[in-house]
Design an enzyme around this catalytic site. Structure first.
Site, PDB file in Angstrom:
ATOM      1  N   HIS A  97      31.529  52.597  32.947  1.00 27.45           N
ATOM      2  CA  HIS A  97      30.771  52.247  34.141  1.00 27.45           C
ATOM      3  C   HIS A  97      31.870  52.884  35.434  1.00 27.45           C
ATOM      4  O   HIS A  97      33.155  52.912  35.214  1.00 27.45           O
ATOM      5  CB  HIS A  97      30.295  51.046  34.410  1.00 27.45           C
ATOM      6  CG  HIS A  97      29.794  50.788  35.681  1.00 27.45           C
ATOM      7  ND1 HIS A  97      29.984  50.451  36.710  1.00 27.45           N
ATOM      8  CD2 HIS A  97      28.191  50.549  35.817  1.00 27.45           C
ATOM      9  CE1 HIS A  97      28.883  50.331  37.639  1.00 27.45           C
ATOM     10  NE2 HIS A  97      27.905  50.556  37.037  1.00 27.45           N
ATOM     11  N   GLU A 169      24.594  58.366  36.289  1.00 28.69           N
ATOM     12  CA  GLU A 169      24.745  57.340  37.559  1.00 28.69           C
ATOM     13  C   GLU A 169      25.659  58.066  38.639  1.00 28.69           C
ATOM     14  O   GLU A 169      26.965  57.647  38.599  1.00 28.69           O
ATOM     15  CB  GLU A 169      25.299  56.042  37.307  1.00 28.69           C
ATOM     16  CG  GLU A 169      24.656  55.210  36.330  1.00 28.69           C
ATOM     17  CD  GLU A 169      24.821  53.592  36.409  1.00 28.69           C
ATOM     18  OE1 GLU A 169      24.006  53.002  36.708  1.00 28.69           O
ATOM     19  OE2 GLU A 169      26.167  53.294  36.230  1.00 28.69           O
TER      20      GLU A 169
HETATM   21  C1  PEP Z   1      25.280  50.219  38.406  1.00 32.60           C
HETATM   22  O1  PEP Z   1      26.156  49.521  38.986  1.00 32.60           O
HETATM   23  O2  PEP Z   1      25.158  50.695  37.287  1.00 32.60           O
HETATM   24  C2  PEP Z   1      23.960  50.320  39.291  1.00 32.60           C
HETATM   25  C3  PEP Z   1      22.868  51.102  38.923  1.00 32.60           C
HETATM   26  O3  PEP Z   1      23.927  49.421  40.572  1.00 32.60           O
HETATM   27  P1  PEP Z   1      22.892  49.387  41.653  1.00 32.60           P
HETATM   28  O4  PEP Z   1      21.605  49.597  41.019  1.00 32.60           O
HETATM   29  O5  PEP Z   1      23.127  48.172  42.346  1.00 32.60           O
HETATM   30  O6  PEP Z   1      23.053  50.788  42.503  1.00 32.60           O
END
Ligand code: PEP
Length: 261
Positions: A97, A169
């Site tokens: 992450h 992400e």
């Molecule tokens: C994450 O930290 O994996 C994430 C997607 O956070 P958020 O949905 O708060 O942006």
């Protein structure tokens, strides 16, 4: 949305909720979420809550994920919890992450070793990859995705790949970093790039079968628009997953999309 695959929705509670609060949230979610054969709902609470929640949850409705793990199975690593210890307790583990890469200096190689340790211990790693705003602005986004992906999968065979999940992400889209709302078009292009890399490494079929999630400020209002992006098989949800109204509404939205399709 690919109807041949389940829709995978993962709640990353990060470092929020003590065991009592986590139990209460599961209780509220359990009241609102039905078992759907084609939707896998995964909860990633703190390490401390995994054991009590594993006794509380309906395992047909919810699966558990760890937010982290240590790559060595056993040893004098004070304060760490290994994937070997998590084995049997969780189905998934979030690995790489951006919070861990950025705040805890996890290198490409550390992530690679964690991926391998998770797979070795029969836990499906959810490997998070994504570029920062700075990298994106410098035109390095593709290179970052390439390096994170190829290193993370370096020791993973085609057979093992079936037990690996990816989450795209972009760090700039995560609510606690820049929180910029990603355009579906941007996500589609990045995910197509990731699948192209997978195709080169493992072939057409493996690339197609791979689960790739999107994560970055997803909420109940826009989850549908993200799940509609070609190549997206689900969502990794942070902040909005701490709110039971919002999170259960996301599962409802995914269910409606599948039934309408
Ligand atoms: C994450 O930290 O994996 C994430 C997607 O956070 P958020 O949905 O708060 O942006």
């Amino acid at each position: 949305m690919n109807l041949r695959k389940k829709t995978l929705i993962i709640a990353n509670w990060k470092m929020h909720l003590n065991t009592h609060q986590a139990s209460l949230l599961v209780h509220r979610l359990d009241e609102r979420i039905q078992v759907h054969r084609d939707i896998e709902v995964v909860l990633a609470p703190s390490m401390l809550s995994l054991q009590p929640l594993s006794q509380q949850i309906n395992h047909r409705k919810f699966k558990l994920a760890a937010q982290n793990g240590y790559a060595t199975d056993e040893g004098a690593y004070t304060g760490e919890v290994s994937f070997a210890m998590l084995s049997g307790l969780v189905t998934y583990a979030i690995v790489g992450h951006s919070a861990r890469r950025i705040y805890f200096n996890e290198t490409l190689e550390v992530v690679r070793d964690k991926v391998q340790a998770a797979v070795r211990n029969d836990i499906m790693p959810v490997i998070c990859i994504g570029e920062t705003k700075q990298e994106r602005d410098a035109g390095e986004g593709r290179q970052v995705l390439h390096d994170q992906l190829t290193t993370a999968l370096m020791n993973i065979t085609s057979r093992e790949l079936e037990r690996v999940v990816l989450a795209y992400e972009p760090v700039w889209a995560i609510s606690t970093f820049d929180g910029i709302i990603a355009k579906p078009d941007d996500i589609e292009k990045s995910i197509a790039y990731i699948r192209m890399q997978l195709r080169e490494l493992y072939g057409e079929k493996a690339a197609e079968n791979m689960y790739i999630l999107y994560g970055g400020s997803v909420n109940d209002h826009d989850v549908r628009s993200y799940l509609e992006v070609p190549g997206v098989d689900g969502a990794l949800v942070g902040a909005a997953s701490l709110n039971y109204h919002q999170f259960s509404a996301m599962i409802d939205a995914a269910y409606r999309m599948r039934t309408e399709a």
